[in-house]
Design a protein around this motif. Structure first.
Motif, PDB file in Angstrom:
ATOM      1  N   GLN A  99       0.847  -1.183   0.000  1.00  0.00           N
ATOM      2  CA  GLN A  99       0.000   0.000   0.000  1.00  0.00           C
ATOM      3  C   GLN A  99       0.885   1.235   0.000  1.00  0.00           C
ATOM      4  O   GLN A  99       2.009   1.209   0.515  1.00  0.00           O
ATOM      5  N   LEU A 100       0.412   2.309  -0.583  1.00  0.00           N
ATOM      6  CA  LEU A 100       1.152   3.566  -0.536  1.00  0.00           C
ATOM      7  C   LEU A 100       1.497   3.905   0.911  1.00  0.00           C
ATOM      8  O   LEU A 100       0.670   3.761   1.819  1.00  0.00           O
ATOM      9  N   ARG A 130       5.726   2.448  -7.304  1.00  0.00           N
ATOM     10  CA  ARG A 130       4.758   3.494  -7.590  1.00  0.00           C
ATOM     11  C   ARG A 130       5.062   4.674  -6.666  1.00  0.00           C
ATOM     12  O   ARG A 130       5.454   4.483  -5.514  1.00  0.00           O
ATOM     13  N   THR A 148      -5.315   4.535   0.210  1.00  0.00           N
ATOM     14  CA  THR A 148      -5.877   3.580  -0.746  1.00  0.00           C
ATOM     15  C   THR A 148      -6.225   4.239  -2.081  1.00  0.00           C
ATOM     16  O   THR A 148      -6.630   3.550  -3.022  1.00  0.00           O
ATOM     17  N   ASP A 149      -6.069   5.555  -2.160  1.00  0.00           N
ATOM     18  CA  ASP A 149      -6.395   6.301  -3.385  1.00  0.00           C
ATOM     19  C   ASP A 149      -5.184   6.301  -4.316  1.00  0.00           C
ATOM     20  O   ASP A 149      -4.175   6.933  -4.045  1.00  0.00           O
ATOM     21  N   GLU A 150      -5.299   5.581  -5.413  1.00  0.00           N
ATOM     22  CA  GLU A 150      -4.191   5.453  -6.363  1.00  0.00           C
ATOM     23  C   GLU A 150      -4.317   6.419  -7.543  1.00  0.00           C
ATOM     24  O   GLU A 150      -3.550   6.333  -8.502  1.00  0.00           O
ATOM     25  N   SER A 153      -1.113   8.230  -8.265  1.00  0.00           N
ATOM     26  CA  SER A 153       0.132   7.474  -8.274  1.00  0.00           C
ATOM     27  C   SER A 153       0.647   7.288  -9.697  1.00  0.00           C
ATOM     28  O   SER A 153      -0.117   7.190 -10.649  1.00  0.00           O
ATOM     29  N   GLN A 155       3.250   4.863 -11.950  1.00  0.00           N
ATOM     30  CA  GLN A 155       4.005   3.607 -12.011  1.00  0.00           C
ATOM     31  C   GLN A 155       5.313   3.860 -12.754  1.00  0.00           C
ATOM     32  O   GLN A 155       5.321   4.245 -13.919  1.00  0.00           O
ATOM     33  N   SER A 175       5.048  -2.757  -6.191  1.00  0.00           N
ATOM     34  CA  SER A 175       3.885  -3.302  -6.891  1.00  0.00           C
ATOM     35  C   SER A 175       4.008  -4.815  -7.010  1.00  0.00           C
ATOM     36  O   SER A 175       5.065  -5.395  -6.747  1.00  0.00           O
TER      37      SER A 175
END
Length: 227
Positions: A99-100, A130, A148-150, A153, A155, A175
């Motif tokens: 997770q971030l 990420r 949890t907000d991607e 983000s 890659q 990832s």
């Protein structure tokens, strides 16, 4: 916007092919020779990663001291600093997703910087990092970031020899290594000199064998033209 302004605004820079190509085979061999299972580290490591003990290797130490890398680290930390830790990490097939998160500064924002030095080509298929550009300095008026907000983000992808240098408060994550392809890297940490006493207290827990007494001074100007 100057290179320096962009670095501080974004919180990271990706130095393309910073590691000399002729070093890579030796570095990969050193990584593979140093792999230890989770239960042989002072603190157990994630089971879906390979971890390599390699901090005393001369070529690994040379990567940590590449002038481009030290210049960016000096700009991010903004005061005298030292090399605190380096270890090898690689996500296993079907593992590596995180997770971030932030690795977190210690006494003040920006007193620690990290670098990821890639020994293999990397991308979404083999678990590349990420990041969320600009997320290292939050606006007090904004609500807390939803980890949890991607949607913001990015890659990363690139070639063996690239090095990502970033502020530890930058949101980032590994990832999923869906393909199972090798993705060996160094995780390198640089600390402000003021953190040295606390660094010494945890040497054993972090399995650090290298000499950490050398000091580096920030340069007058950061060269990030290879980003």
């Amino acid at each position: 916007m100057t290179d320096r302004e962009q670095l501080h605004r974004q919180g990271y820079v990706l130095l393309r092919r910073a590691i000399p190509a002729e070093w890579l085979d030796d570095l990969r061999a050193t990584f593979d020779a140093g792999v230890l299972p989770s239960n042989q580290w002072p603190v157990p490591r994630g089971m879906d990663w390979r971890h390599s003990l390699l901090d005393s290797d001369s070529k690994v130490q040379a990567v940590c001291r590449l002038p481009q890398v030290l210049a960016v680290v000096g700009e991010l930390i903004g005061e005298r600093f030292f090399l605190s830790q380096v270890e090898g990490r690689e996500p296993l097939a079907g593992g590596g997703h995180q997770q971030l998160h932030r690795d977190l500064s210690a006494q003040r924002p920006g007193d620690i910087a990290n670098a990821l030095a890639f020994f293999d080509d990397y991308g979404a298929e083999n678990g590349a990092t990420r990041i969320v550009p600009g997320s290292h300095r939050s606006d007090p008026a904004e609500p807390p970031f939803d980890l949890t907000d991607e949607s913001r983000s990015v890659q990363l992808s690139g070639a063996a020899g690239d090095i990502l240098v970033f502020d530890v408060d930058l949101l980032h994550a590994g990832s999923l290594n869906a393909s199972g392809a090798r993705r060996r890297s160094l995780l390198i940490s640089y600390f402000s000199e003021s953190l040295y006493p606390s660094h010494l207290e945890t040497l054993g827990l972090r399995n650090i064998r290298m000499d950490t007494s050398e000091r580096f001074d920030p340069l007058d100007r950061t060269d990030t033209r290879n980003a």
